[in-house]
Scaffold this motif. Structure first.
Motif, PDB file in Angstrom:
ATOM      1  N   GLY A   1       0.641  -1.207   0.103  1.00 28.14           N
ATOM      2  CA  GLY A   1      -0.134  -0.059   0.109  1.00 28.14           C
ATOM      3  C   GLY A   1       0.777   1.203  -0.248  1.00 28.14           C
ATOM      4  N   VAL A   2       2.143   1.061  -0.096  1.00 26.31           N
ATOM      5  CA  VAL A   2       3.116   2.535  -0.271  1.00 26.31           C
ATOM      6  C   VAL A   2       3.078   2.787  -1.756  1.00 26.31           C
ATOM      7  CG1 VAL A   2       5.329   3.480   0.105  1.00 26.31           C
ATOM      8  CG2 VAL A   2       4.358   1.405   1.466  1.00 26.31           C
ATOM      9  N   PRO A   3       2.513   4.165  -1.977  1.00 23.14           N
ATOM     10  CA  PRO A   3       2.536   4.685  -3.079  1.00 23.14           C
ATOM     11  C   PRO A   3       3.897   4.555  -3.923  1.00 23.14           C
ATOM     12  CG  PRO A   3       1.541   6.331  -1.978  1.00 23.14           C
ATOM     13  CD  PRO A   3       2.167   5.179  -0.911  1.00 23.14           C
ATOM     14  N   GLN A   4       3.910   3.893  -5.153  1.00 25.31           N
ATOM     15  CA  GLN A   4       5.132   3.681  -5.861  1.00 25.31           C
ATOM     16  C   GLN A   4       5.882   4.936  -6.054  1.00 25.31           C
ATOM     17  OE1 GLN A   4       4.422   1.546  -9.256  1.00 25.31           O
ATOM     18  NE2 GLN A   4       6.764   1.656 -10.182  1.00 25.31           N
ATOM     19  N   GLU A   5       5.248   6.191  -6.162  1.00 26.97           N
ATOM     20  CA  GLU A   5       6.211   7.475  -6.316  1.00 26.97           C
ATOM     21  C   GLU A   5       6.791   7.895  -5.220  1.00 26.97           C
ATOM     22  OE1 GLU A   5       1.757   8.235  -5.449  1.00 26.97           O
ATOM     23  OE2 GLU A   5       2.874   7.184  -6.753  1.00 26.97           O
ATOM     24  N   GLU A   6       6.438   7.275  -4.026  1.00 28.28           N
ATOM     25  CA  GLU A   6       7.321   7.722  -2.796  1.00 28.28           C
ATOM     26  C   GLU A   6       8.568   6.593  -2.319  1.00 28.28           C
ATOM     27  OE1 GLU A   6       4.333   7.395   0.490  1.00 28.28           O
ATOM     28  OE2 GLU A   6       3.230   8.934  -0.165  1.00 28.28           O
ATOM     29  N   ILE A   7       8.713   5.754  -3.572  1.00 21.89           N
ATOM     30  CA  ILE A   7       9.812   4.884  -3.241  1.00 21.89           C
ATOM     31  C   ILE A   7      10.783   5.226  -4.391  1.00 21.89           C
ATOM     32  CG2 ILE A   7      10.531   2.232  -3.036  1.00 21.89           C
ATOM     33  CD1 ILE A   7       7.119   1.828  -2.870  1.00 21.89           C
ATOM     34  N   SER A   8      11.985   5.072  -3.842  1.00 25.06           N
ATOM     35  CA  SER A   8      13.256   5.393  -4.910  1.00 25.06           C
ATOM     36  C   SER A   8      14.194   4.080  -4.720  1.00 25.06           C
ATOM     37  CB  SER A   8      14.050   6.692  -4.752  1.00 25.06           C
ATOM     38  OG  SER A   8      14.533   6.934  -3.556  1.00 25.06           O
ATOM     39  N   VAL A   9      14.973   3.754  -5.714  1.00 24.41           N
ATOM     40  CA  VAL A   9      15.861   2.567  -5.532  1.00 24.41           C
ATOM     41  C   VAL A   9      17.195   3.005  -6.141  1.00 24.41           C
ATOM     42  CG1 VAL A   9      16.232   0.159  -6.412  1.00 24.41           C
ATOM     43  CG2 VAL A   9      13.987   0.778  -5.890  1.00 24.41           C
ATOM     44  N   GLU A  10      18.203   2.893  -5.194  1.00 27.25           N
ATOM     45  CA  GLU A  10      19.516   3.164  -5.430  1.00 27.25           C
ATOM     46  C   GLU A  10      20.521   2.149  -5.614  1.00 27.25           C
ATOM     47  OE1 GLU A  10      22.812   6.875  -4.803  1.00 27.25           O
ATOM     48  OE2 GLU A  10      20.835   6.908  -4.187  1.00 27.25           O
ATOM     49  N   TYR A  11      21.246   1.928  -6.333  1.00 25.82           N
ATOM     50  CA  TYR A  11      22.347   1.013  -6.535  1.00 25.82           C
ATOM     51  C   TYR A  11      23.591   1.817  -6.278  1.00 25.82           C
ATOM     52  CZ  TYR A  11      25.410  -2.932  -7.821  1.00 25.82           C
ATOM     53  OH  TYR A  11      26.229  -4.350  -8.097  1.00 25.82           O
ATOM     54  N   PHE A  12      24.296   1.684  -5.016  1.00 18.56           N
ATOM     55  CA  PHE A  12      25.272   2.714  -4.886  1.00 18.56           C
ATOM     56  C   PHE A  12      26.480   1.834  -5.486  1.00 18.56           C
ATOM     57  CE2 PHE A  12      28.407   5.281  -1.764  1.00 18.56           C
ATOM     58  CZ  PHE A  12      28.215   6.354  -2.679  1.00 18.56           C
ATOM     59  N   ALA A  13      27.039   2.138  -6.509  1.00 17.44           N
ATOM     60  CA  ALA A  13      28.428   1.436  -7.071  1.00 17.44           C
ATOM     61  C   ALA A  13      29.818   1.613  -6.396  1.00 17.44           C
ATOM     62  CB  ALA A  13      28.450   1.618  -8.680  1.00 17.44           C
ATOM     63  N   SER A  14      30.414   0.823  -6.353  1.00 19.64           N
ATOM     64  CA  SER A  14      31.756   0.622  -5.915  1.00 19.64           C
ATOM     65  C   SER A  14      32.609   1.479  -7.077  1.00 19.64           C
ATOM     66  CB  SER A  14      32.508  -0.786  -5.859  1.00 19.64           C
ATOM     67  OG  SER A  14      33.720  -0.708  -5.500  1.00 19.64           O
ATOM     68  N   CYS A  15      33.545   2.158  -6.284  1.00 17.31           N
ATOM     69  CA  CYS A  15      34.719   2.989  -7.165  1.00 17.31           C
ATOM     70  C   CYS A  15      35.310   2.034  -8.273  1.00 17.31           C
ATOM     71  CB  CYS A  15      35.565   3.791  -6.375  1.00 17.31           C
ATOM     72  SG  CYS A  15      34.792   5.236  -5.302  1.00 17.31           S
ATOM     73  N   LYS A  16      35.392   0.765  -7.581  1.00 17.20           N
ATOM     74  CA  LYS A  16      36.460  -0.379  -8.403  1.00 17.20           C
ATOM     75  C   LYS A  16      35.427  -1.038  -9.271  1.00 17.20           C
ATOM     76  CE  LYS A  16      39.629  -0.417  -4.710  1.00 17.20           C
ATOM     77  NZ  LYS A  16      40.322  -1.165  -3.638  1.00 17.20           N
ATOM     78  N   SER A  17      33.990  -0.835  -9.507  1.00 17.68           N
ATOM     79  CA  SER A  17      33.425  -1.692 -10.208  1.00 17.68           C
ATOM     80  C   SER A  17      33.838  -1.447 -11.847  1.00 17.68           C
ATOM     81  CB  SER A  17      31.768  -1.128 -10.324  1.00 17.68           C
ATOM     82  OG  SER A  17      31.149  -1.474 -11.127  1.00 17.68           O
ATOM     83  N   PRO A  18      33.789  -2.556 -12.342  1.00 13.91           N
ATOM     84  CA  PRO A  18      34.153  -2.704 -13.635  1.00 13.91           C
ATOM     85  C   PRO A  18      33.148  -2.394 -14.873  1.00 13.91           C
ATOM     86  CG  PRO A  18      33.491  -5.013 -12.986  1.00 13.91           C
ATOM     87  CD  PRO A  18      33.441  -4.099 -11.712  1.00 13.91           C
ATOM     88  N   PHE A  19      31.757  -1.985 -14.177  1.00 20.93           N
ATOM     89  CA  PHE A  19      30.706  -1.521 -15.005  1.00 20.93           C
ATOM     90  C   PHE A  19      30.280  -0.084 -14.764  1.00 20.93           C
ATOM     91  CE2 PHE A  19      30.098  -5.970 -13.953  1.00 20.93           C
ATOM     92  CZ  PHE A  19      30.584  -6.417 -15.001  1.00 20.93           C
ATOM     93  N   HIS A  20      30.688   0.386 -13.826  1.00 19.66           N
ATOM     94  CA  HIS A  20      30.131   1.881 -13.363  1.00 19.66           C
ATOM     95  C   HIS A  20      31.280   2.932 -13.566  1.00 19.66           C
ATOM     96  CE1 HIS A  20      26.418   0.125 -12.683  1.00 19.66           C
ATOM     97  NE2 HIS A  20      26.926  -1.018 -11.938  1.00 19.66           N
ATOM     98  N   ASP A  21      31.197   4.177 -14.013  1.00 15.10           N
ATOM     99  CA  ASP A  21      32.229   5.134 -13.950  1.00 15.10           C
ATOM    100  C   ASP A  21      31.541   6.281 -13.284  1.00 15.10           C
ATOM    101  OD1 ASP A  21      34.554   6.703 -14.178  1.00 15.10           O
ATOM    102  OD2 ASP A  21      34.159   7.049 -16.250  1.00 15.10           O
TER     103      ASP A  21
END
Length: 162
Positions: free
Chosen positions: A81-101
């Motif tokens: 019952g929590v409205p979708q617009e009130e929810i955020s999702v964050e994937y906080f990447a590692s500085c050493k990630s091979p996929f994220h800069d």
């Protein structure tokens, strides 16, 4: 009920899903809440793999798995019952990630301190974290994220769910 600004420290474990359910029980009765599901990336030790390709494959598999669990957690909150617009999702990447800069990333030194930094920067009043199921001996030797958050949190509320 007054709205909440809650950061859920999520690691995909059963206890982090319990933390999501706990927040859902409360937040569904509030309007105007802000809930962030946060995962701080912890990369596997590169030395445990025979080559870079194997390590990158494991990193990719782990990220896909966690992103799927984050979406399951978001869906759980919405189903409760929590409205979708009130929810955020964050994937906080590692500085050493091979996929994220990224300019802002996790150094991997302390996930607990990364959680606290994000809480402070974004003004969350409450952190909700699942207790990781480590033994007392393991916690003493290696510490735990929930222990670090509880011991270091200032000017906020911390809910530890187990």
């Amino acid at each position: 009920m007054e709205c909440m600004k809650v950061l859920i420290a999520f690691d995909g474990s059963d206890n982090s899903f319990k933390a999501v359910e706990y927040v859902g029980e409360i937040a569904r009765n509030c309007s105007g809440s802000e809930i962030c599901l946060l995962y701080v990336e912890r990369l596997p030790d590169k030395d445990l793999f025979p080559d870079d390709e194997s390590w990158k494959n494991k990193c990719g598999d782990t990220e896909r798995d966690i992103r799927q669990k984050l979406e399951e957690a978001r869906d759980k909150l919405v189903d409760m019952g929590v409205p979708q617009e009130e929810i955020s999702v964050e994937y906080f990447a590692s500085c050493k990630s091979p996929f994220h800069d990224k300019d802002i990333c996790s150094t991997g030194r302390s996930i607990g301190m990364d959680i606290l930094r994000i809480r402070e920067e974004r003004g969350f009043g409450t952190i909700v974290i699942g207790r990781r199921g480590v033994s007392k001996a393991e916690e003493f030797l290696f510490g735990s994220v929930s222990t670090k958050v509880v011991q270091s949190a200032v000017d906020c509320t911390v809910w530890v769910v187990s």
